[in-house]
Write an enzyme that holds these catalytic residues in place. Structure first.
Site, PDB file in Angstrom:
ATOM      1  N   CYS A 115       0.842  -1.239   0.041  1.00 52.66           N
ATOM      2  CA  CYS A 115       0.088  -0.015   0.038  1.00 52.66           C
ATOM      3  C   CYS A 115       0.842   1.354  -0.149  1.00 52.66           C
ATOM      4  O   CYS A 115       0.274   2.367  -0.206  1.00 52.66           O
ATOM      5  CB  CYS A 115      -0.818  -0.093   1.180  1.00 52.66           C
ATOM      6  SG  CYS A 115      -2.134  -1.390   1.097  1.00 52.66           S
ATOM      7  N   HIS A 252      -3.359   7.331   1.739  1.00 49.21           N
ATOM      8  CA  HIS A 252      -3.908   6.184   1.203  1.00 49.21           C
ATOM      9  C   HIS A 252      -5.107   5.701   1.728  1.00 49.21           C
ATOM     10  O   HIS A 252      -5.602   5.954   2.935  1.00 49.21           O
ATOM     11  CB  HIS A 252      -2.633   5.367   1.775  1.00 49.21           C
ATOM     12  CG  HIS A 252      -3.326   3.699   1.680  1.00 49.21           C
ATOM     13  ND1 HIS A 252      -3.734   3.292   0.519  1.00 49.21           N
ATOM     14  CD2 HIS A 252      -3.227   2.712   2.690  1.00 49.21           C
ATOM     15  CE1 HIS A 252      -3.916   1.922   0.574  1.00 49.21           C
ATOM     16  NE2 HIS A 252      -3.770   1.694   2.050  1.00 49.21           N
ATOM     17  N   ASN A 282     -10.149  -0.050  -0.644  1.00 50.84           N
ATOM     18  CA  ASN A 282      -8.729   0.158  -0.375  1.00 50.84           C
ATOM     19  C   ASN A 282      -8.222  -0.530  -1.736  1.00 50.84           C
ATOM     20  O   ASN A 282      -7.958  -1.622  -1.848  1.00 50.84           O
ATOM     21  CB  ASN A 282      -8.173  -0.665   0.776  1.00 50.84           C
ATOM     22  CG  ASN A 282      -6.645  -0.544   1.036  1.00 50.84           C
ATOM     23  OD1 ASN A 282      -5.982  -0.274   0.108  1.00 50.84           O
ATOM     24  ND2 ASN A 282      -6.089  -1.097   2.169  1.00 50.84           N
TER      25      ASN A 282
HETATM   26  O1  UT7 Z   1      -3.875  -0.710   3.623  1.00 53.30           O
HETATM   27  C1  UT7 Z   1      -3.276  -1.497   4.370  1.00 53.30           C
HETATM   28  C2  UT7 Z   1      -3.299  -1.003   5.616  1.00 53.30           C
HETATM   29  N1  UT7 Z   1      -4.611  -1.786   6.228  1.00 53.30           N
HETATM   30  C3  UT7 Z   1      -5.242  -1.045   7.095  1.00 53.30           C
HETATM   31  O2  UT7 Z   1      -4.626   0.224   7.610  1.00 53.30           O
HETATM   32  C4  UT7 Z   1      -6.454  -1.601   7.795  1.00 53.30           C
HETATM   33  C5  UT7 Z   1      -6.337  -1.391   9.248  1.00 53.30           C
HETATM   34  N2  UT7 Z   1      -7.413  -2.103  10.012  1.00 53.30           N
HETATM   35  C6  UT7 Z   1      -8.620  -1.638   9.653  1.00 53.30           C
HETATM   36  O3  UT7 Z   1      -9.021  -0.853   8.843  1.00 53.30           O
HETATM   37  C7  UT7 Z   1      -9.556  -2.299  11.015  1.00 53.30           C
HETATM   38  O4  UT7 Z   1      -9.030  -2.946  11.748  1.00 53.30           O
HETATM   39  C8  UT7 Z   1     -10.625  -3.284   9.990  1.00 53.30           C
HETATM   40  C9  UT7 Z   1     -11.651  -2.460   9.248  1.00 53.30           C
HETATM   41  C10 UT7 Z   1     -10.097  -4.142   9.385  1.00 53.30           C
HETATM   42  C11 UT7 Z   1     -11.490  -3.991  11.075  1.00 53.30           C
HETATM   43  O5  UT7 Z   1     -11.765  -3.179  12.193  1.00 53.30           O
HETATM   44  P1  UT7 Z   1     -11.788  -3.266  13.695  1.00 53.30           P
HETATM   45  O6  UT7 Z   1     -12.958  -2.170  14.197  1.00 53.30           O
HETATM   46  O7  UT7 Z   1     -10.567  -3.351  14.207  1.00 53.30           O
HETATM   47  O8  UT7 Z   1     -12.568  -4.677  14.036  1.00 53.30           O
HETATM   48  P2  UT7 Z   1     -12.069  -6.077  14.382  1.00 53.30           P
HETATM   49  O9  UT7 Z   1     -11.046  -6.632  13.677  1.00 53.30           O
HETATM   50  O10 UT7 Z   1     -11.463  -5.635  15.933  1.00 53.30           O
HETATM   51  O11 UT7 Z   1     -13.281  -7.042  14.666  1.00 53.30           O
HETATM   52  C12 UT7 Z   1     -14.226  -6.585  15.609  1.00 53.30           C
HETATM   53  C13 UT7 Z   1     -15.402  -7.486  15.417  1.00 53.30           C
HETATM   54  C14 UT7 Z   1     -14.843  -9.039  15.440  1.00 53.30           C
HETATM   55  O12 UT7 Z   1     -16.125  -9.582  16.033  1.00 53.30           O
HETATM   56  P3  UT7 Z   1     -15.719 -10.330  17.608  1.00 53.30           P
HETATM   57  O13 UT7 Z   1     -14.502 -11.078  17.836  1.00 53.30           O
HETATM   58  O14 UT7 Z   1     -15.812  -9.022  18.383  1.00 53.30           O
HETATM   59  O15 UT7 Z   1     -16.948 -11.011  18.038  1.00 53.30           O
HETATM   60  C15 UT7 Z   1     -14.998  -9.744  14.109  1.00 53.30           C
HETATM   61  O16 UT7 Z   1     -14.777 -11.007  13.948  1.00 53.30           O
HETATM   62  O17 UT7 Z   1     -16.076  -7.346  14.090  1.00 53.30           O
HETATM   63  C16 UT7 Z   1     -16.093  -8.954  13.472  1.00 53.30           C
HETATM   64  N3  UT7 Z   1     -15.870  -8.779  11.903  1.00 53.30           N
HETATM   65  C17 UT7 Z   1     -16.932  -8.653  11.021  1.00 53.30           C
HETATM   66  N4  UT7 Z   1     -18.287  -8.562  11.480  1.00 53.30           N
HETATM   67  C18 UT7 Z   1     -18.921  -8.417  10.154  1.00 53.30           C
HETATM   68  C19 UT7 Z   1     -14.596  -8.658  11.533  1.00 53.30           C
HETATM   69  N5  UT7 Z   1     -14.993  -8.435   9.967  1.00 53.30           N
HETATM   70  C20 UT7 Z   1     -16.397  -8.419   9.794  1.00 53.30           C
HETATM   71  C21 UT7 Z   1     -17.217  -8.298   8.866  1.00 53.30           C
HETATM   72  N6  UT7 Z   1     -18.423  -8.172   9.188  1.00 53.30           N
HETATM   73  N7  UT7 Z   1     -16.709  -8.112   7.563  1.00 53.30           N
END
Ligand code: UT7
Length: 325
Positions: A115, A252, A282
């Site tokens: 990225c 980005h 992204n």
């Molecule tokens: O470009 C390269 C760099 N990349 C980035 O900068 C990405 C950085 N990360 C992010 O943007 C975020 O961390 C995400 C958007 C990927 C995830 O958001 P988050 O608020 O950090 O969520 P999380 O990973 O902590 O997950 C929270 C919950 C989990 O469930 P539990 O364990 O709390 O029950 C996940 O299983 O959300 C769940 N979850 C989803 N639920 C519905 C994860 N993906 C999904 C989904 N739909 N697609």
């Protein structure tokens, strides 16, 4: 030693026709439009058609950038293409674009910084130009991430899209001064201790497969805000500028919450932030030039404006750059 500025002379973008909405994704994996919108700001993303490759998209974006610059491909000295999704393991996708553009001189190569690839490519091109070794360059970010996504993994497949963006750089004499056009400063970083947080689990040497993208999103998120803020502070400091000098922030496009977190730290109002994450998702190395293209096309970014770029990607790689348009 003579010194040259790298002026952004033209920008072009390309997005595949096919659009995948959050509602479409909700039919494929256990997710909802509400979750994706609230956690990422993404509403839809573009997906390459069958047979549509990274080089094809890069070629279209490049032709548009050349047209905006009023230049022919035959005038280019160099092509640098940033991608993590090359057409083939080799040759470099840049050389395929070179052929497609009909560029029969100079040289072309790829950069792999995921990225952050566009920023790395921009910094490398700027170095060649500052020394007077290259008078014109095409810097491209092009990705078909749809081909490396695990479409059964809801934590990653909802985040990415395909697309390409390109900028034409032209050397003008003199160092970039306060009011002069050109790349003002770049700052690149990497830290290989975090390869396990964002990677593709395949490759020619290790598995002889293409593999799928794997990410510990939450951990990447936390690193992103801290690392990017540090790179921005450094690039502003090196340039002798401060936050209030920035006309436009073209980051980005990984997540709307990252954009908001960083602009808040910088004290930048929402109106100065170019966000395309809702429509593009992204697009990795393509996201910055694609966003820049949108903001030039709609009349926001104008000649003379100071633009701040930043990115963080797998590796980790990260960085920031300042350009006077
Ligand atoms: O470009 C390269 C760099 N990349 C980035 O900068 C990405 C950085 N990360 C992010 O943007 C975020 O961390 C995400 C958007 C990927 C995830 O958001 P988050 O608020 O950090 O969520 P999380 O990973 O902590 O997950 C929270 C919950 C989990 O469930 P539990 O364990 O709390 O029950 C996940 O299983 O959300 C769940 N979850 C989803 N639920 C519905 C994860 N993906 C999904 C989904 N739909 N697609």
């Amino acid at each position: 030693m003579s010194r040259f500025r790298s002026v952004i002379a033209g920008v072009g973008g390309y997005l595949p026709k096919k659009v995948l909405t959050n509602a479409d994704l909700a039919k494929m994996v256990d997710t909802t439009d509400e979750w994706i919108s609230q956690r990422t700001g993404i509403h839809k993303r573009h997906i390459a058609a069958e047979g549509e490759t990274t080089s094809m998209m890069a070629t279209i974006a490049s032709k548009r950038a050349l047209e905006a610059a009023g230049m022919e491909a035959g005038e280019l000295d160099m092509i640098i293409l940033a991608t993590a999704t090359p057409d083939l393991t080799f040759p470099a996708t840049a050389t395929i674009v070179q052929k497609e553009l009909g560029m029969l001189r100079g040289f072309a190569f790829d950069i792999s910084a995921v990225c952050s690839g566009f920023l790395y490519a921009l910094a490398v091109a700027d170095s060649f130009m500052a020394r007077g070794q290259v008078r014109s360059a095409l810097v491209i970010g092009s990705e078909t991430f749809s081909r490396i996504l695990d479409w059964e993994d809801r934590t990653t497949c909802v985040l990415f899209g395909d697309g390409a963006g390109a900028v034409v750089l032209k050397a003008e004499p003199g160092a970039p001064g306060m009011g002069e056009r050109g790349i003002v400063h770049t700052h690149l970083r990497s830290d290989g201790r975090h390869t396990d947080l964002l990677y593709v689990d395949g490759g020619p040497s290790k598995t002889q497969t293409v593999g799928h993208l794997r990410m510990s999103g939450n951990k990447v998120f936390r690193h992103a805000i801290t690392n990017i803020s540090g790179a921005i502070a450094r690039v502003l400091d090196d340039a002798g500028l401060n936050e209030s000098d920035i006309d436009w922030f073209v980051p980005h496009q990984a997540n709307e919450r990252i954009l908001e977190g960083i602009s808040k730290k910088l004290g930048l109002p929402k109106e100065k932030v170019v966000s395309t994450v809702a429509e593009h998702g992204n697009t990795s190395a393509a996201s910055i030039p694609l966003a820049l293209d949108v903001a030039i096309q709609d009349g926001r970014v104008k000649r003379g404006d100071l633009v701040l770029f930043e990115a963080l990607g797998g590796g980790f790689t990260w960085g920031a750059a300042l350009a006077r348009m």
